[in-house]
Design a protein around this motif. Sequence first.
Motif, PDB file in Angstrom:
ATOM      1  N   GLN B 105       0.840  -1.205   0.000  1.00 14.13           N
ATOM      2  CA  GLN B 105       0.000   0.000   0.000  1.00 14.13           C
ATOM      3  C   GLN B 105       0.876   1.256   0.000  1.00 14.13           C
ATOM      4  O   GLN B 105       0.622   2.208  -0.739  1.00 14.13           O
ATOM      5  N   TYR B 107       3.994   1.551  -1.088  1.00 15.49           N
ATOM      6  CA  TYR B 107       4.632   1.698  -2.407  1.00 15.49           C
ATOM      7  C   TYR B 107       3.636   2.275  -3.403  1.00 15.49           C
ATOM      8  O   TYR B 107       3.973   3.125  -4.218  1.00 15.49           O
ATOM      9  N   HIS B 108       2.409   1.816  -3.308  1.00 13.54           N
ATOM     10  CA  HIS B 108       1.374   2.273  -4.229  1.00 13.54           C
ATOM     11  C   HIS B 108       1.055   3.741  -3.993  1.00 13.54           C
ATOM     12  O   HIS B 108       1.029   4.548  -4.930  1.00 13.54           O
ATOM     13  N   ASP B 109       0.860   4.117  -2.720  1.00 13.35           N
ATOM     14  CA  ASP B 109       0.513   5.500  -2.386  1.00 13.35           C
ATOM     15  C   ASP B 109       1.613   6.469  -2.798  1.00 13.35           C
ATOM     16  O   ASP B 109       1.346   7.571  -3.246  1.00 13.35           O
ATOM     17  N   MET B 111       3.667   6.017  -5.138  1.00 13.75           N
ATOM     18  CA  MET B 111       3.968   5.763  -6.551  1.00 13.75           C
ATOM     19  C   MET B 111       5.416   5.322  -6.760  1.00 13.75           C
ATOM     20  O   MET B 111       6.139   5.829  -7.623  1.00 13.75           O
ATOM     21  N   TRP B 135      -3.390  -7.381  -5.227  1.00 12.82           N
ATOM     22  CA  TRP B 135      -2.153  -6.678  -5.561  1.00 12.82           C
ATOM     23  C   TRP B 135      -1.505  -7.091  -6.878  1.00 12.82           C
ATOM     24  O   TRP B 135      -0.833  -6.276  -7.512  1.00 12.82           O
ATOM     25  N   ILE B 138      -2.066  -4.789  -9.847  1.00  9.30           N
ATOM     26  CA  ILE B 138      -1.432  -3.470  -9.684  1.00  9.30           C
ATOM     27  C   ILE B 138       0.072  -3.579  -9.904  1.00  9.30           C
ATOM     28  O   ILE B 138       0.682  -2.784 -10.630  1.00  9.30           O
ATOM     29  N   ASN B 142       1.136  -1.615 -13.145  1.00 12.54           N
ATOM     30  CA  ASN B 142       1.429  -0.203 -12.851  1.00 12.54           C
ATOM     31  C   ASN B 142       2.778   0.062 -12.213  1.00 12.54           C
ATOM     32  O   ASN B 142       3.180   1.204 -12.087  1.00 12.54           O
ATOM     33  N   MET B 143       3.464  -0.946 -11.736  1.00  6.22           N
ATOM     34  CA  MET B 143       4.641  -0.655 -10.922  1.00  6.22           C
ATOM     35  C   MET B 143       5.964  -0.959 -11.614  1.00  6.22           C
ATOM     36  O   MET B 143       7.012  -0.925 -10.988  1.00  6.22           O
TER      37      MET B 143
END
Lengths: 167, 590
Positions: B105, B107-109, B111, B135, B138, B142-143
């Motif tokens: 979360q 890492y996602h927040d 970016m 996950w 994502i 996206n990562m």
Amino acid sequence: MVTTDEKGPLTAKKKSVIIRSCDGDEFLVSESAAVLSTSLKKILEEKEDRLIHLSDIDNKTLAMVIAYLSTHADDGLSDDLKRSFDQEFVSGKEFDVLKYLVLATDTLQVTCLCYTVAKKMADIMKNKLVEWVRREFDIQNDYTPEAEAEIRRLDAWAWDDRQLEDD
Amino acid sequence: MSRGVMEKQGLNQRKLLMCNEEKQTIERDDDGFNSNSMDRISQLPESVLHHILSFLSQKEATQTCLLAKSWRHVSSTRPNIEFLEENWFKGNKVAFLSVLDKTLQRYHDQMLRIQEFRVKISKLDSESISLLEKWIPIIMVNMGVRTFNLDLFSNTWELFDLPSVVFKAESLQKLDLLGCKLNIQNPLNKVQFKHLQTLHLTQVYIDDETFHKIISSCPLIEVVSLNACEGLRTIKMNKGHNLKKFDFSDVTWDTRDTRLDDDCSIEIDVQTIETIKISGDNHWYHQHNYLPHLKSLNLIDVRLASWPFDIFSCNYLPSLQDLIVRNCSGLTELQLSNHSIKHLTIEGLDRPGNKASIDAPNIVKFEYVGNIPPSFAFATTFSEWKSDITLDVNAYFDDDDHDLLSQFLKLNDLLKEVSRSEISLTLVQHRHRNRHIAYFCGGLCKPVVVEHLSLRGFYASSCFPDFLNCLFRICRPRYIDMFLHANPLDDWERQDMEITEFFCKNLLIRERERTHYFWQRALEEVSLESFDDKGQEWHHVVREGTSLFEIAAAFPIQPTKYNIFRSEQLIRIRLKWREIKNMSRLAPKI
């Protein structure tokens, strides 16, 4: 990518480049060795100039990098020999020497050597307590005791069982 | 270090090049490195520190945030995620999943990129499944993930169904899965692995359609490794790939049904291929495909029905250096003519009528393992080479009717064929058998010099000296390798001791009543050697040149004497044979 096979090994060997360290000393390097560095390769592709000045790599480090490049450009050596050369290359070197090396290889984009040196540096830090690493690398602890406790609390899982040893 | 290439230039050169001096410089973009700065590591650029941290475990890398404030950022932005359940959390799965979820979360927040994702979950439950389902899309899309490694080893065939969105991971370079199901589901779905180089699947269910769709969409793929996978029936790799390494194995190592039922037909016709390894009950098709870069070919338990005999010849495999063919059914005759072969291993090919003719002039090492050797024909070799022959001689002892002498003659033929090499011969007997062995005078057969002889699993039964009688007619070992065990644990070790004791008694201490064995008189010199404790050097336990009688006196073999050795130790007897011109002179005195 132009391989030496297409150009013929003789012409490739004849061509050489001069690399100058930040101390002003110059090193004659065969082009086949120099192009193992992605940065040097780009420069050589762009311009025909034969002198490259590296403003932030000192003599000692540059000599080591060039020795590495020359060994890896030597077609006469087997892959096994090159691998054992790599092992030998980083073993027993001081941490500071490795630090300059990793910087130089990062700048010159010598991927394999950068990998080998970074791994060696990580091995030195492996299984060591934070206090040991701080002491060994003169890292100034700028946390307040409260801040430190807060970090330990936030990522408690990373400290919950302390198997690490302090040597 | 090749100093020759590196030359330091003098001042005269420098002058000449002055004009170019300022043109070419590389400078760091970030202010980077300053020799006066306060500590020895923190001032390295973040990318370099991330590189170093990538070799540490998640835990160690997380701990570095405590070093100093500047490290907190470096540590928390490391582009690697490595959560292996068994390593920490001590079975607390809830805590493990919660930390993993929180970390992802964050890492996602923020970016942040995840270049390398490595997660191992030991027992899949509904919580872990929903976390993975949340996950994986994502992370994959996206990562910017380059390496994706998901290990879901389980003891059941209930596999985690990987969401088909994974096929959209354009940045992916390496996909490494264990215990999942990989299915494209809708045939219209596209596979977008433009950068995929390595595909490792272990215990993965994947069908032919999905596999071929992946392979045909990965122009850069170099390594394909499939271990104990299910669902594949046909693998066909055609031209137009950059494939270098292919590895397919059927062998499972867990507690489920040991063997997978489905067999797979494999055909590889990719010019770039360098290594092929196939093991298990599968078919391999090779219809005279030309594989110019293939260096290593390893076939274990593979079905090779209706194969042309000359399949390994240099016309088709001109770079082949290592060839291993173990217990491949369907292979009855082998014609190998290949100049590039350096290492050759053959196991099996031991049915009546099997043949092998080998023309490998540059061979370095030849290995054969089997029961009854096929009739071998070796062409002349250029280089010095070694051969390692291991024979299971159980059948020799099976019953009195068995034609033992012809087996010895066959072995003699094989040894003669490889006599230009340095031979190591190992004979193995597993079961206790005692039979009458007829006296074998050897006839016209010429004994072959064998560098090392070792007998494993033999019983020093009453027929053993007769067995040796036959063996020493066909070969003359320079060394007999023996094993000592201080505390023999099982039959195998006890038999080692029995045989060692037998040799010591009968060769070092010659028992007078046994002198009717010709080999006791054919020996000119016998000495015992052992590894010294310090290095890897053989040294004589007793002085060279002493008579057998003296050896016996100097080195009495008592059972307790073994205790001076470590629990297992290799010792050997060095034998010097007399030049025998007239065999009949050594005929038994009956």
